[in-house]
Design an enzyme around this catalytic site. Structure first.
Site, PDB file in Angstrom:
ATOM      1  N   GLY A   1      21.909 -60.951-103.390  1.00  0.00           N
ATOM      2  CA  GLY A   1      23.094 -60.531-104.120  1.00  0.00           C
ATOM      3  C   GLY A   1      22.960 -59.099-104.586  1.00  0.00           C
TER       4      GLY A   1
ATOM      5  N   HIS B   1      15.454 -61.903 -95.501  1.00  0.00           N
ATOM      6  CA  HIS B   1      16.450 -62.975 -95.377  1.00  0.00           C
ATOM      7  C   HIS B   1      16.063 -63.867 -94.194  1.00  0.00           C
ATOM      8  CE1 HIS B   1      19.391 -61.562 -98.307  1.00  0.00           C
ATOM      9  NE2 HIS B   1      19.055 -60.336 -97.940  1.00  0.00           N
TER      10      HIS B   1
ATOM     11  N   LYS C   1      37.060 -70.049 -83.829  1.00  0.00           N
ATOM     12  CA  LYS C   1      36.929 -69.390 -82.523  1.00  0.00           C
ATOM     13  C   LYS C   1      35.480 -68.998 -82.241  1.00  0.00           C
ATOM     14  CE  LYS C   1      40.033 -66.399 -82.797  1.00  0.00           C
ATOM     15  NZ  LYS C   1      39.790 -65.180 -83.377  1.00  0.00           N
TER      16      LYS C   1
ATOM     17  N   GLU D   1      34.905 -62.519 -77.591  1.00  0.00           N
ATOM     18  CA  GLU D   1      35.778 -63.183 -78.550  1.00  0.00           C
ATOM     19  C   GLU D   1      36.665 -62.134 -79.205  1.00  0.00           C
ATOM     20  OE1 GLU D   1      33.751 -65.011 -81.897  1.00  0.00           O
ATOM     21  OE2 GLU D   1      35.643 -65.215 -82.968  1.00  0.00           O
TER      22      GLU D   1
ATOM     23  N   GLY E   1      40.993 -69.000 -88.718  1.00  0.00           N
ATOM     24  CA  GLY E   1      39.998 -69.927 -89.257  1.00  0.00           C
ATOM     25  C   GLY E   1      39.895 -71.235 -88.499  1.00  0.00           C
TER      26      GLY E   1
ATOM     27  N   CYS F   1      15.420 -62.378-101.241  1.00  0.00           N
ATOM     28  CA  CYS F   1      15.803 -60.986-101.511  1.00  0.00           C
ATOM     29  C   CYS F   1      16.000 -60.759-103.005  1.00  0.00           C
ATOM     30  CB  CYS F   1      17.026 -60.619-100.675  1.00  0.00           C
ATOM     31  SG  CYS F   1      17.178 -58.850-100.471  1.00  0.00           S
ATOM     32  N   LEU F   2      17.253 -60.760-103.493  1.00  0.00           N
ATOM     33  CA  LEU F   2      17.446 -60.654-104.937  1.00  0.00           C
ATOM     34  C   LEU F   2      16.659 -61.757-105.642  1.00  0.00           C
ATOM     35  CD1 LEU F   2      19.040 -59.290-107.297  1.00  0.00           C
ATOM     36  CD2 LEU F   2      20.744 -61.082-106.999  1.00  0.00           C
TER      37      LEU F   2
ATOM     38  N   GLU G   1      18.513 -51.561-110.846  1.00  0.00           N
ATOM     39  CA  GLU G   1      19.871 -51.871-110.405  1.00  0.00           C
ATOM     40  C   GLU G   1      20.677 -52.479-111.558  1.00  0.00           C
ATOM     41  OE1 GLU G   1      20.084 -54.766-107.202  1.00  0.00           O
ATOM     42  OE2 GLU G   1      22.215 -54.393-106.872  1.00  0.00           O
TER      43      GLU G   1
ATOM     44  N   GLU H   1      16.773 -66.733 -93.568  1.00  0.00           N
ATOM     45  CA  GLU H   1      17.885 -67.599 -93.120  1.00  0.00           C
ATOM     46  C   GLU H   1      18.575 -67.025 -91.880  1.00  0.00           C
ATOM     47  OE1 GLU H   1      17.780 -65.825 -95.908  1.00  0.00           O
ATOM     48  OE2 GLU H   1      19.724 -64.969 -96.461  1.00  0.00           O
TER      49      GLU H   1
ATOM     50  N   LYS I   1      54.074 -78.253 -80.166  1.00  0.00           N
ATOM     51  CA  LYS I   1      54.916 -77.046 -80.241  1.00  0.00           C
ATOM     52  C   LYS I   1      54.162 -75.781 -80.658  1.00  0.00           C
ATOM     53  CE  LYS I   1      58.934 -77.611 -79.910  1.00  0.00           C
ATOM     54  NZ  LYS I   1      59.538 -78.010 -78.647  1.00  0.00           N
ATOM     55  N   PRO I   2      53.326 -75.842 -81.725  1.00  0.00           N
ATOM     56  CA  PRO I   2      52.617 -74.603 -82.093  1.00  0.00           C
ATOM     57  C   PRO I   2      51.795 -74.041 -80.922  1.00  0.00           C
ATOM     58  CG  PRO I   2      52.362 -76.254 -83.809  1.00  0.00           C
ATOM     59  CD  PRO I   2      53.030 -76.945 -82.653  1.00  0.00           C
TER      60      PRO I   2
END
Ligand code: GLN
Length: 526
Positions: A350, A503, A18, A141, A15, A377-378, A401, A505, A190-191
């Site tokens: 959804g 969608h 990358k 990646e 997380g 969508c939904l 649904e 977006e 160090k890490p």
């Protein structure tokens, strides 16, 4: 020029960003090079389409219908490319390909092994994509963190690659974490040293180290890391914590990343960042603000709605306003008083019935009070259900649904979809065209008569109810070419009541915000 490769790995923590780092590197090099991003994921699902957004974030859908890792959203937004499904290589897909090859007898009696057969499959897939796309630069990646068992085969393949492509044509970039522990108040290396050691044990020697940190890395820590990790002294740069991911390319540039990669790969193209910088400045210095209620199901995990959040950022960059998203869980909606404090309402996509009655109630209030509404969508399906129940008098109208026995299945699976039983990759997926109706808001926002947006759904507005919905005032502002599928709806007498089965977006870009979001934010601003 031979194809160049940049391999991006990560260490210390998951997380750390990358995907955004890889996309930002690409952004800086994209002005003159044809760049293809490839993402390798160690899990055994063939694609993330069947994975819960709680665990894995948003499933990103491509034009070609592929369901891929959400990092592809960053790649498309930062690189301006339209990605393809086979640029996302999961270990599930690799094993699938090896197994098919084995069943065909292509291994000619050999024992099929992780090395060389699986690693060869990974490499040949990457080389094939590079060739098919005539890529000048491929950014690969590797998901996960160095040391994870599930990514070892990808790392081994990346190690081998330097011999295949030539050492001058490949650069290894490693993203690590530089903590500044509370009380110690000093940047710690160090890490990073340990993580680079793990990488070196696998035969990969980084050319560039990006240290994610809450501060700019000091000269001292950079030289310490460069000496302990054995990279050239200017090849340690800061991956600064930022509020706005679009700042990352600007930071990488200021830290000298293009020069470092130029020295290694000989690919310098001075980045053209003026417009990008203006847009980032607009996000950073908003002149106005609005609050938008996001009525979703996965409200605890913003990654589930990554593209929606980015679409609003793109609007901010152009309209100079801050969009506060107020996450509203509608599963047990007792009290809708939050509606008093919001400038607009979004009902995103959804699956399943949980929370849908609450969302229908929110849509009713938005319609009755003329609060700007955007349904995705939904969100379109529930807006149709609400309108059917409360404006067309179709009691208990629903989607099959949510309620398979509804007397008015205004949303239903079309006959051509009914036979499908598999869950993976069987929805209506990918880009489909829609014809927009002249004179509608949707048409004027897109400034086009035909548009193509991406889809990921099973259910549709039931054609048997098209007439009554339209008679009562709902406008189908966009439909499939044959008119059978409703793609966009709007209520013209309202300030902004627009929804789409698609969608949008997923295609929003910093330079070109998705038109329906742009129109919505403008309406919220009043
Ligand atoms: N569950 C709905 C369908 O399958 C909507 C899907 C979505 O919002 N992506 O049609």
């Amino acid at each position: 020029m031979p194809t160049k490769y940049i391999i991006v790995t990560g260490g210390v923590l998951s997380g750390l960003g990358k995907g955004i780092a890889a996309a930002s590197i690409g952004h800086l090099l994209s002005s003159r090079l044809k760049i293809i991003p490839i993402k390798c994921d160690g899990y055994l699902n063939v694609d993330p389409g069947t994975m819960n957004p709680f665990e894995h974030g948003e499933v990103f859908v491509l034009d070609d219908g592929g369901e891929v890792d959400m990092d592809f959203g960053h790649y498309e937004r930062f690189l301006g490319v339209t990605c393809k499904t086979n640029w996302n290589l999961t270990m599930g897909r690799v094993f699938d390909m090896v197994r098919q090859k084995e069943r065909r007898g292509d291994y000619l009696g050999k024992t099929v092994q992780y090395i060389p057969h699986v690693t060869n499959m990974i490499k040949s897939h990457i080389f094939e994509v590079a060739e098919e796309e005539s890529a000048e630069l491929v950014i690969v990646e590797i998901g996960g963190t160095v040391g994870d068992i599930e990514n070892e085969l990808f790392l081994e393949a990346m190690r081998q690659m330097k011999e295949d492509v030539g050492r001058d044509n490949i650069a290894y970039v490693h993203l690590t974490y530089v903590p500044v522990p509370y009380g110690v108040n000093e940047q710690k290396s160090k890490p990073t040293q340990q993580s680079v050691n793990l990488l070196k044990q696998r035969g990969i020697f980084p050319d560039l180290i990006i240290g994610r940190c809450s501060q700019f890395l000091t000269k001292e820590i950079k030289s310490k890391i460069s000496s302990f990790c054995d990279v050239v002294s200017d090849a340690v740069i800061t991956g600064l914590d930022v509020d706005d991911i679009y700042e990352i390319p600007l930071i990488f540039e200021a830290e000298g990343l293009p020069d470092i990669l130029h020295k290694k790969l000989n690919i310098y193209s001075p980045p053209e960042l003026r417009r990008w910088k203006e847009l980032v400045d607009n996000i950073r210095n908003p002149k106005r603000e609005i609050t938008v209620a996001m009525c979703g199901k996965y409200t605890k995990l913003e990654d589930s709605y990554a593209s929606i959040i980015e679409s609003f950022n793109h609007c901010s960059a152009h309209l100079g306003c801050k969009v506060h998203l107020q996450w509203v869980e509608t599963t047990d909606l007792q009290d809708a008083s939050f509606m008093d404090g919001v400038d607009g309402v979004v009902v995103p996509g959804g699956f399943g019935s949980r929370g849908t009655e609450g969302k229908i109630e929110v849509i009713r209030l938005a319609r009755e009070r003329d609060i700007p509404f955007l349904g995705l969508c939904l969100g379109l399906q529930l807006a149709v259900i609400e309108f059917a129940r409360n404006a067309c008098g179709l009691e208990k109208a629903n989607s099959t649904e949510m309620d398979s026995d509804t007397p008015h299945p205004v949303i239903d699976i079309l006959p051509e979809q009914k036979e499908i039983v598999d869950k993976g990759g069987t929805m209506r997926l990918g880009a489909y065209p829609a014809i927009l109706k002249e004179g509608t808001l949707t048409h004027s926002l897109y400034e086009a008569s035909e548009v193509s947006e991406r889809h990921r759904h099973r259910y549709e507005v039931n054609p048997e109810y098209h007439d009554i919905l339209q008679e009562k005032g709902m406008v189908f502002s966009g439909c499939s070419r044959d008119g059978r599928l409703v793609e966009f709806i709007e209520l013209p007498q309202m300030k902004y009541f627009v929804a789409t089965q698609a969608h949008p977006e997923l295609k929003s870009r910093m330079e070109f915000p998705a038109p329906l979001f742009y129109g919505f934010v403008k309406a919220c601003l009043g």
